[in-house]
Design an enzyme around this catalytic site. Structure first.
Site, PDB file in Angstrom:
ATOM      1  N   GLU A 173       4.612   7.634  -8.934  1.00 19.87           N
ATOM      2  CA  GLU A 173       3.209   7.327  -8.603  1.00 19.87           C
ATOM      3  C   GLU A 173       2.803   8.016  -7.303  1.00 19.87           C
ATOM      4  O   GLU A 173       1.691   8.546  -7.161  1.00 19.87           O
ATOM      5  CB  GLU A 173       3.021   5.824  -8.447  1.00 19.87           C
ATOM      6  N   GLY A 203       0.791  -1.229   0.000  1.00 20.97           N
ATOM      7  CA  GLY A 203       0.000   0.000   0.000  1.00 20.97           C
ATOM      8  C   GLY A 203       0.817   1.270   0.000  1.00 20.97           C
ATOM      9  O   GLY A 203       0.445   2.253   0.638  1.00 20.97           O
ATOM     10  N   MET A 220      -5.139  -5.705  -6.579  1.00 24.66           N
ATOM     11  CA  MET A 220      -4.817  -6.624  -7.664  1.00 24.66           C
ATOM     12  C   MET A 220      -5.973  -7.564  -7.995  1.00 24.66           C
ATOM     13  O   MET A 220      -5.784  -8.749  -8.228  1.00 24.66           O
ATOM     14  CB  MET A 220      -3.561  -7.428  -7.326  1.00 24.66           C
ATOM     15  N   ARG A 221      -7.195  -7.057  -7.974  1.00 30.24           N
ATOM     16  CA  ARG A 221      -8.353  -7.858  -8.367  1.00 30.24           C
ATOM     17  C   ARG A 221      -9.039  -7.196  -9.556  1.00 30.24           C
ATOM     18  O   ARG A 221      -9.176  -5.968  -9.587  1.00 30.24           O
ATOM     19  CB  ARG A 221      -9.347  -7.948  -7.211  1.00 30.24           C
ATOM     20  N   GLU A 277     -13.861  -1.980 -19.089  1.00 30.08           N
ATOM     21  CA  GLU A 277     -12.725  -2.476 -19.880  1.00 30.08           C
ATOM     22  C   GLU A 277     -11.434  -2.286 -19.081  1.00 30.08           C
ATOM     23  O   GLU A 277     -11.110  -1.159 -18.682  1.00 30.08           O
ATOM     24  CB  GLU A 277     -12.637  -1.724 -21.223  1.00 30.08           C
ATOM     25  N   THR A 310     -13.369   1.651 -15.742  1.00 25.57           N
ATOM     26  CA  THR A 310     -14.558   1.258 -16.516  1.00 25.57           C
ATOM     27  C   THR A 310     -14.538  -0.266 -16.629  1.00 25.57           C
ATOM     28  O   THR A 310     -13.618  -0.922 -16.133  1.00 25.57           O
ATOM     29  CB  THR A 310     -14.511   1.867 -17.934  1.00 25.57           C
ATOM     30  N   ASP A 341      -8.075  -1.438 -17.405  1.00 31.94           N
ATOM     31  CA  ASP A 341      -6.994  -0.440 -17.634  1.00 31.94           C
ATOM     32  C   ASP A 341      -7.309   0.451 -18.839  1.00 31.94           C
ATOM     33  O   ASP A 341      -6.450   0.691 -19.696  1.00 31.94           O
ATOM     34  CB  ASP A 341      -5.659  -1.170 -17.868  1.00 31.94           C
ATOM     35  N   HIS A 381      -2.228   2.735 -12.774  1.00 32.11           N
ATOM     36  CA  HIS A 381      -1.651   1.619 -13.539  1.00 32.11           C
ATOM     37  C   HIS A 381      -0.216   1.981 -13.906  1.00 32.11           C
ATOM     38  O   HIS A 381       0.031   3.100 -14.371  1.00 32.11           O
ATOM     39  CB  HIS A 381      -2.493   1.362 -14.804  1.00 32.11           C
TER      40      HIS A 381
HETATM   41  C1  GRF Z   1       2.223  -0.180  -8.242  1.00 35.37           C
HETATM   42  O1  GRF Z   1       3.096  -0.431  -9.328  1.00 35.37           O
HETATM   43  C2  GRF Z   1       0.899   0.305  -8.805  1.00 35.37           C
HETATM   44  O2  GRF Z   1       1.049   0.991 -10.033  1.00 35.37           O
HETATM   45  C3  GRF Z   1       0.150  -0.964  -9.022  1.00 35.37           C
HETATM   46  O3  GRF Z   1       0.492  -1.747  -7.874  1.00 35.37           O
HETATM   47  C4  GRF Z   1       1.879  -1.510  -7.555  1.00 35.37           C
HETATM   48  C5  GRF Z   1       2.097  -1.530  -6.055  1.00 35.37           C
HETATM   49  O4  GRF Z   1       1.412  -0.457  -5.481  1.00 35.37           O
HETATM   50  N1  GRF Z   1      -1.264  -0.726  -9.141  1.00 35.37           N
HETATM   51  P1  GRF Z   1       1.398  -0.223  -3.860  1.00 35.37           P
HETATM   52  O5  GRF Z   1       2.829  -0.099  -3.401  1.00 35.37           O
HETATM   53  O6  GRF Z   1       0.737  -1.437  -3.232  1.00 35.37           O
HETATM   54  O7  GRF Z   1       0.626   1.044  -3.692  1.00 35.37           O
END
Ligand code: GRF
Length: 203
Positions: free
Chosen positions: A183, A12, A99-100, A152, A150, A154, A118
């Site tokens: 990010e 996170g 990641m789902r 679709e 959305t 990414d 992303h």
């Molecule tokens: C990052 O590369 C983000 O772009 C992707 O998940 C990775 C880890 O993010 N969605 P975090 O450290 O868990 O925020």
């Protein structure tokens, strides 16, 4: 006051950057918004412990406990419900390292107020292993994209992007680290811009 709910799957780091920015930049006083909860599909997500230490509400909805994507998404929606605000100020749902893949029903429920980050310059490299693919393609630049979610994958409207150089000796790991640090600046800024745009349209 608009609630912000952040969904994570692991460390996170983006969630932490958002929480820290919201406090540093006084979002509650200046943007009428605050992070109220951090939820995860993984009970062992390290980000949950950090969020709890920050005094935020946390919950885990373990995707392994559900027989289908639909059942998991229904449980996740229930976990979000106490924080979802109301019709005048519905919560902003922020996917941060989540990641789902979400079902169309879930996405439709939060349409227009569901954001994701992303690790590529969309529309290039949707999906996984973005850094390895950028290096393999000989890209000279890479980066990250904040977009509305959305149905679709990414693909939704882009809110912001950050660009980094791809160096000749880059590995996916060194490139990922360079992108991730950007990010952490991009996501809070994109969320603040989104909040300002909502505040303007509400006046
Ligand atoms: C990052 O590369 C983000 O772009 C992707 O998940 C990775 C880890 O993010 N969605 P975090 O450290 O868990 O925020």
């Amino acid at each position: 006051m608009r609630n912000i709910v952040i969904l994570i799957s692991g460390g996170g780091s983006n969630m932490r950057a958002i929480v820290e920015a919201s406090r540093r930049d006084r979002w509650e006083a200046l943007l009428g918004a605050r992070v109220v909860a951090v939820l995860s599909n993984r009970p062992d997500a390290a980000g949950l412990a950090w969020a709890r230490e920050q005094g935020l509400a946390t919950a885990a909805v373990d995707h392994r406990a559900y027989p289908s994507r639909e059942a998991f998404d229904a449980a996740l929606l229930q976990a979000i419900a106490p924080f979802d605000g109301d019709e005048t100020e519905p919560a902003l749902i922020v996917l941060a390292g989540f990641m789902r893949i979400l079902t169309p029903g879930f996405v439709a429920h939060f349409a227009g107020r569901l954001l994701n980050i992303h690790p590529s310059l969309l529309p290039a490299f949707p999906g996984l292993h973005t850094h390895a693919r950028a290096i393999a393609a000989g890209c000279r630049v890479a980066g990250a994209t904040v977009h509305e979610v959305t149905t679709e994958l990414d693909h939704g409207p882009i809110l912001g992007q950050a660009v980094v150089p791809v160096l000749p000796d880059d590995t996916p790991e060194t490139l990922a680290a360079r992108v991730l640090s950007q990010e952490h600046r991009l996501y809070p800024r994109a969320i603040a811009d989104w909040l300002r745009s909502k505040n303007k349209s509400a006046t």
